[in-house]
Design a protein around this motif. Structure first.
Motif, PDB file in Angstrom:
ATOM      1  N   GLY A 198      13.414  21.044   6.539  1.00  0.00           N
ATOM      2  CA  GLY A 198      13.435  20.006   5.523  1.00  0.00           C
ATOM      3  C   GLY A 198      12.135  19.251   5.390  1.00  0.00           C
ATOM      4  O   GLY A 198      12.123  18.125   4.906  1.00  0.00           O
ATOM      5  N   THR A 256      13.575  15.581   5.464  1.00  0.00           N
ATOM      6  CA  THR A 256      14.969  15.227   5.249  1.00  0.00           C
ATOM      7  C   THR A 256      15.845  16.098   6.144  1.00  0.00           C
ATOM      8  O   THR A 256      15.805  17.319   6.053  1.00  0.00           O
ATOM      9  CB  THR A 256      15.372  15.413   3.775  1.00  0.00           C
ATOM     10  OG1 THR A 256      14.517  14.603   2.964  1.00  0.00           O
ATOM     11  CG2 THR A 256      16.824  14.993   3.552  1.00  0.00           C
ATOM     12  N   THR A 276      19.552  17.204   6.969  1.00  0.00           N
ATOM     13  CA  THR A 276      20.833  17.231   6.273  1.00  0.00           C
ATOM     14  C   THR A 276      21.950  16.737   7.179  1.00  0.00           C
ATOM     15  O   THR A 276      21.818  16.730   8.411  1.00  0.00           O
ATOM     16  CB  THR A 276      21.182  18.655   5.808  1.00  0.00           C
ATOM     17  OG1 THR A 276      21.375  19.478   6.963  1.00  0.00           O
ATOM     18  CG2 THR A 276      20.092  19.233   4.924  1.00  0.00           C
ATOM     19  N   ARG A 277      23.049  16.346   6.566  1.00  0.00           N
ATOM     20  CA  ARG A 277      24.220  15.911   7.327  1.00  0.00           C
ATOM     21  C   ARG A 277      24.680  17.016   8.285  1.00  0.00           C
ATOM     22  O   ARG A 277      25.001  16.752   9.436  1.00  0.00           O
ATOM     23  CB  ARG A 277      25.362  15.531   6.384  1.00  0.00           C
ATOM     24  CG  ARG A 277      26.637  15.103   7.105  1.00  0.00           C
ATOM     25  CD  ARG A 277      27.825  15.047   6.157  1.00  0.00           C
ATOM     26  NE  ARG A 277      27.592  14.219   5.008  1.00  0.00           N
ATOM     27  CZ  ARG A 277      27.913  12.920   4.935  1.00  0.00           C
ATOM     28  NH1 ARG A 277      28.472  12.327   5.964  1.00  0.00           N
ATOM     29  NH2 ARG A 277      27.690  12.241   3.843  1.00  0.00           N
ATOM     30  N   ASP A 278      24.693  18.262   7.811  1.00  0.00           N
ATOM     31  CA  ASP A 278      25.131  19.378   8.663  1.00  0.00           C
ATOM     32  C   ASP A 278      24.215  19.566   9.866  1.00  0.00           C
ATOM     33  O   ASP A 278      24.675  19.810  10.983  1.00  0.00           O
ATOM     34  CB  ASP A 278      25.205  20.671   7.854  1.00  0.00           C
ATOM     35  CG  ASP A 278      26.323  20.652   6.820  1.00  0.00           C
ATOM     36  OD1 ASP A 278      27.255  19.828   6.965  1.00  0.00           O
ATOM     37  OD2 ASP A 278      26.261  21.454   5.870  1.00  0.00           O
ATOM     38  N   GLU A 279      22.915  19.470   9.635  1.00  0.00           N
ATOM     39  CA  GLU A 279      21.954  19.597  10.738  1.00  0.00           C
ATOM     40  C   GLU A 279      22.170  18.498  11.773  1.00  0.00           C
ATOM     41  O   GLU A 279      22.199  18.754  12.976  1.00  0.00           O
ATOM     42  CB  GLU A 279      20.529  19.517  10.175  1.00  0.00           C
ATOM     43  CG  GLU A 279      19.449  19.521  11.223  1.00  0.00           C
ATOM     44  CD  GLU A 279      18.060  19.236  10.644  1.00  0.00           C
ATOM     45  OE1 GLU A 279      17.135  19.102  11.456  1.00  0.00           O
ATOM     46  OE2 GLU A 279      17.902  19.149   9.418  1.00  0.00           O
ATOM     47  N   GLN A 300      20.543   8.538   3.425  1.00  0.00           N
ATOM     48  CA  GLN A 300      20.997   8.955   2.108  1.00  0.00           C
ATOM     49  C   GLN A 300      22.448   9.410   2.214  1.00  0.00           C
ATOM     50  O   GLN A 300      22.994   9.489   3.311  1.00  0.00           O
ATOM     51  CB  GLN A 300      20.109  10.094   1.599  1.00  0.00           C
ATOM     52  CG  GLN A 300      18.655   9.699   1.487  1.00  0.00           C
ATOM     53  CD  GLN A 300      17.762  10.856   1.115  1.00  0.00           C
ATOM     54  OE1 GLN A 300      17.962  11.977   1.550  1.00  0.00           O
ATOM     55  NE2 GLN A 300      16.757  10.575   0.298  1.00  0.00           N
ATOM     56  N   ASN A 343      23.714  12.369   1.791  1.00  0.00           N
ATOM     57  CA  ASN A 343      23.886  13.685   2.419  1.00  0.00           C
ATOM     58  C   ASN A 343      22.847  14.006   3.473  1.00  0.00           C
ATOM     59  O   ASN A 343      22.666  15.161   3.833  1.00  0.00           O
ATOM     60  CB  ASN A 343      23.888  14.778   1.348  1.00  0.00           C
ATOM     61  CG  ASN A 343      25.126  14.694   0.495  1.00  0.00           C
ATOM     62  OD1 ASN A 343      26.230  14.534   1.004  1.00  0.00           O
ATOM     63  ND2 ASN A 343      24.955  14.765  -0.806  1.00  0.00           N
ATOM     64  N   GLY A 344      22.129  13.011   3.957  1.00  0.00           N
ATOM     65  CA  GLY A 344      21.126  13.267   4.978  1.00  0.00           C
ATOM     66  C   GLY A 344      20.339  12.010   5.301  1.00  0.00           C
ATOM     67  O   GLY A 344      20.618  10.930   4.800  1.00  0.00           O
ATOM     68  N   LYS A 362      16.304  10.723   5.533  1.00  0.00           N
ATOM     69  CA  LYS A 362      14.914  11.024   5.174  1.00  0.00           C
ATOM     70  C   LYS A 362      13.999  10.143   6.002  1.00  0.00           C
ATOM     71  O   LYS A 362      14.238   8.945   6.130  1.00  0.00           O
ATOM     72  CB  LYS A 362      14.686  10.778   3.683  1.00  0.00           C
ATOM     73  CG  LYS A 362      13.270  11.076   3.226  1.00  0.00           C
ATOM     74  CD  LYS A 362      13.132  10.934   1.723  1.00  0.00           C
ATOM     75  CE  LYS A 362      13.193   9.487   1.327  1.00  0.00           C
ATOM     76  NZ  LYS A 362      12.876   9.236  -0.076  1.00  0.00           N
TER      77      LYS A 362
END
Length: 193
Positions: A33, A42, A44-47, A184, A186-187, A189
């Motif tokens: 990201g 950035t 991510t939420r999954d990461e 954010q 979904n993640g 930054k």
């Protein structure tokens, strides 16, 4: 003003240079990201969820009487308040409890900070927002909720959300530091400076 086309040999050289650059192995950070043009990364939420899940279960003894544990963490992101949240299954065990262990759920929200020494994005000053226990009522429930909240906050203080390697933060001769952190929807930054 007249624009002259490049000679054939110059075009061939440029094409080779571009193809050669494209064929060079790219560092993993370039595939993640990272956006060095905007000077940001950035996650991510999954990461982040995967990173957190690897660090659980966690447990801590409280007042030499209670053992409090957290497992199955779920990450929440609150962009409006620039905070991250962890909701986890809570277990409180003690020889003083008739029904031991007591199970429940705790939700903790936290600010974020960057720890330059370890190159890690960490939870900072977590606060228990909600704690529900199963099968306990009255004054016992109130006491256990206080114990659970205090220990959950202690267990999550400084918890790593994302670690960076020196290679990830280095491009050419430039080594970046982490600046502003923005949550954010979904993640998360971070500014690279």
């Amino acid at each position: 003003m007249q624009i002259r086309p490049l000679p054939f040999t110059s075009r061939r050289w440029m094409l080779r240079a571009l193809l050669g650059a494209a064929a060079m192995p790219m560092p993993l950070s370039a595939l993640a990201g990272f956006n060095f043009f905007l000077s940001e990364y950035t996650a991510t939420r999954d990461e982040l969820q995967a990173q957190i899940a690897r660090r659980f279960p966690v447990a801590e003894r409280y007042a030499e009487i209670f053992m409090v544990g957290l497992r199955d963490p779920q990450l929440g992101l609150d962009a409006r308040n620039n905070r991250a949240a962890i909701t986890a299954t809570l277990t409180i065990a003690s020889p003083l409890l008739a029904a031991s262990p007591v199970q429940g759920t705790v939700s903790v929200s936290s600010a974020l900070r960057y720890d330059a020494a370890t190159r890690a994005l960490r939870l900072d000053q977590p606060k228990a927002e909600r704690l529900e226990l199963q099968g306990v009522e009255g004054r016992d429930a109130e006491r256990l909720q206080k114990v659970g909240a205090v220990v959950a906050q202690e267990l999550l203080q400084g918890q790593v959300l994302r670690s960076f390697t020196a290679d990830e933060l280095t491009v050419g001769r430039k080594t970046y530091e982490i600046g502003d952190i923005t949550v954010q929807d979904n993640g998360i930054k971070v500014q690279l400076k």
